[in-house]
Design a protein around this motif. Structure first.
Motif, mmCIF file in Angstrom:
data_model
loop_
_atom_site.group_PDB
_atom_site.id
_atom_site.type_symbol
_atom_site.label_atom_id
_atom_site.label_comp_id
_atom_site.label_asym_id
_atom_site.label_seq_id
_atom_site.Cartn_x
_atom_site.Cartn_y
_atom_site.Cartn_z
ATOM 1 N N ASN A 78 0.847 -1.192 0.000
ATOM 2 C CA ASN A 78 0.000 0.000 0.000
ATOM 3 C C ASN A 78 0.881 1.240 0.000
ATOM 4 O O ASN A 78 1.835 1.332 0.770
ATOM 5 N N CYS A 79 0.551 2.164 -0.870
ATOM 6 C CA CYS A 79 1.328 3.398 -0.895
ATOM 7 C C CYS A 79 0.482 4.534 -1.464
ATOM 8 O O CYS A 79 -0.567 4.318 -2.043
ATOM 9 N N ALA A 80 0.995 5.728 -1.251
ATOM 10 C CA ALA A 80 0.371 6.933 -1.793
ATOM 11 C C ALA A 80 1.470 7.753 -2.443
ATOM 12 O O ALA A 80 2.644 7.627 -2.092
ATOM 13 N N ILE A 81 1.083 8.583 -3.376
ATOM 14 C CA ILE A 81 2.068 9.409 -4.080
ATOM 15 C C ILE A 81 1.743 10.884 -3.866
ATOM 16 O O ILE A 81 0.595 11.300 -3.948
ATOM 17 N N ALA A 82 2.779 11.643 -3.537
ATOM 18 C CA ALA A 82 2.665 13.087 -3.361
ATOM 19 C C ALA A 82 3.357 13.749 -4.549
ATOM 20 O O ALA A 82 4.492 13.399 -4.880
ATOM 21 N N LEU A 83 2.662 14.682 -5.184
ATOM 22 C CA LEU A 83 3.194 15.362 -6.367
ATOM 23 C C LEU A 83 3.299 16.859 -6.089
ATOM 24 O O LEU A 83 2.309 17.508 -5.758
ATOM 25 N N GLY A 84 4.512 17.387 -6.230
ATOM 26 C CA GLY A 84 4.758 18.805 -5.996
ATOM 27 C C GLY A 84 5.062 19.508 -7.300
ATOM 28 O O GLY A 84 5.787 18.974 -8.142
ATOM 29 N N TYR A 85 4.534 20.706 -7.459
ATOM 30 C CA TYR A 85 4.629 21.404 -8.735
ATOM 31 C C TYR A 85 5.592 22.582 -8.721
ATOM 32 O O TYR A 85 6.233 22.867 -9.725
ATOM 33 N N GLU A 86 5.709 23.291 -7.614
ATOM 34 C CA GLU A 86 6.497 24.519 -7.635
ATOM 35 C C GLU A 86 7.792 24.403 -6.847
ATOM 36 O O GLU A 86 8.863 24.464 -7.416
ATOM 37 N N ASP A 87 7.708 24.251 -5.552
ATOM 38 C CA ASP A 87 8.897 24.245 -4.707
ATOM 39 C C ASP A 87 9.115 22.843 -4.133
ATOM 40 O O ASP A 87 8.438 22.446 -3.193
ATOM 41 N N PRO A 88 10.050 22.074 -4.698
ATOM 42 C CA PRO A 88 10.274 20.714 -4.209
ATOM 43 C C PRO A 88 10.729 20.676 -2.753
ATOM 44 O O PRO A 88 10.410 19.753 -2.021
ATOM 45 N N VAL A 89 11.458 21.705 -2.318
ATOM 46 C CA VAL A 89 11.956 21.730 -0.944
ATOM 47 C C VAL A 89 10.795 21.874 0.041
ATOM 48 O O VAL A 89 10.779 21.211 1.082
ATOM 49 N N ALA A 90 9.815 22.705 -0.289
ATOM 50 C CA ALA A 90 8.664 22.885 0.594
ATOM 51 C C ALA A 90 7.905 21.578 0.762
ATOM 52 O O ALA A 90 7.466 21.229 1.871
ATOM 53 N N MET A 91 7.757 20.834 -0.327
ATOM 54 C CA MET A 91 7.070 19.551 -0.242
ATOM 55 C C MET A 91 7.870 18.566 0.596
ATOM 56 O O MET A 91 7.322 17.879 1.459
ATOM 57 N N ALA A 92 9.169 18.489 0.359
ATOM 58 C CA ALA A 92 10.015 17.570 1.124
ATOM 59 C C ALA A 92 9.987 17.919 2.609
ATOM 60 O O ALA A 92 9.946 17.022 3.459
ATOM 61 N N LYS A 93 9.974 19.220 2.928
ATOM 62 C CA LYS A 93 9.903 19.646 4.331
ATOM 63 C C LYS A 93 8.582 19.234 4.961
ATOM 64 O O LYS A 93 8.547 18.739 6.087
ATOM 65 N N ALA A 94 7.490 19.446 4.235
ATOM 66 C CA ALA A 94 6.181 19.087 4.778
ATOM 67 C C ALA A 94 6.092 17.587 5.044
ATOM 68 O O ALA A 94 5.605 17.161 6.100
ATOM 69 N N LEU A 95 6.571 16.785 4.110
ATOM 70 C CA LEU A 95 6.532 15.326 4.287
ATOM 71 C C LEU A 95 7.463 14.873 5.407
ATOM 72 O O LEU A 95 7.092 14.037 6.232
ATOM 73 N N SER A 96 8.663 15.424 5.457
ATOM 74 C CA SER A 96 9.622 15.039 6.501
ATOM 75 C C SER A 96 9.134 15.438 7.887
ATOM 76 O O SER A 96 9.276 14.674 8.845
ATOM 77 N N ASP A 97 8.562 16.632 7.994
ATOM 78 C CA ASP A 97 8.026 17.080 9.281
ATOM 79 C C ASP A 97 6.902 16.171 9.744
ATOM 80 O O ASP A 97 6.818 15.819 10.921
ATOM 81 N N PHE A 98 6.032 15.789 8.825
ATOM 82 C CA PHE A 98 4.934 14.900 9.195
ATOM 83 C C PHE A 98 5.461 13.518 9.577
ATOM 84 O O PHE A 98 4.954 12.887 10.498
ATOM 85 N N ALA A 99 6.492 13.051 8.879
ATOM 86 C CA ALA A 99 7.077 11.739 9.188
ATOM 87 C C ALA A 99 7.689 11.729 10.590
ATOM 88 O O ALA A 99 7.687 10.699 11.265
#
Length: 174
Positions: free
Chosen positions: A77-98
């Motif tokens: 089971n997995c989900a995919i997160a797709l970021g369009y503008e700022d890859p760092v902001a997405m990585a930060k949001a995912l890492s913080d949640f993790a």
């Protein structure tokens, strides 16, 4: 789910993945609905689409995109997160949640076609964001003329001090 619905999901995901600069696959097994909802809200604020998708459909959707490097890694089971503008902001949001959720985990990702493992995504999260980098560049660009003006003012000030010293010396002699 019939064939037409699957085709719609594939086409929608393909279109989103084609526009995305970064794609990260996550493991959400064991999370509550409330936790997933909180994650979606945080990601939406960062301009990220987060979608739970079947592995087969994800493989088919990513085939014709720059994120094709992820195709062979879809398992369980997995989900995919797709970021369009700022890859760092997405990585930060995912890492913080993790960090806050014990059940949520980063598996792997793709940054503009380059494969990233979970550690690579976490390292990306440590980089400064795009606005912060722009502020640093502008600060550096602004420092050059500011320093030049300061140096030029010091030269003129020293010249003025020398001229005043000569004037005072001539007045004292006369």
């Amino acid at each position: 789910m019939n064939r037409q619905e699957k085709a719609q999901i594939i086409e929608s995901l393909r279109e989103k993945a084609g526009r995305a600069s970064i794609a990260v696959v996550t493991d959400f097994k064991g999370m509550t609905v409330e936790e997933v909802t909180n994650l979606r809200v945080k990601l939406r604020d960062a301009g990220v689409d987060y979608q739970v998708v079947k592995n087969t459909l994800a493989r088919l959707a990513l085939k014709d995109t720059s994120h094709v490097v992820l195709e062979q890694y879809f398992k369980e089971n997995c989900a995919i997160a797709l970021g369009y503008e700022d890859p760092v902001a997405m990585a930060k949001a995912l890492s913080d949640f993790a960090k806050t959720s014990k059940m949520f985990d980063l598996r792997f990702g793709s940054l503009e076609g380059k494969f990233l493992d979970a550690d690579g995504v976490k390292e990306l999260a440590k980089l400064p964001s795009k606005p912060e980098l722009l502020a640093r560049v502008l600060g550096t660009m602004n420092a050059v003329p500011t320093n030049f003006v300061g140096l030029f003012a010091n030269l003129l000030r020293n010249c003025l001090y020398a001229l005043n010293a000569i004037k005072d010396k001539k007045e004292a002699a006369a």
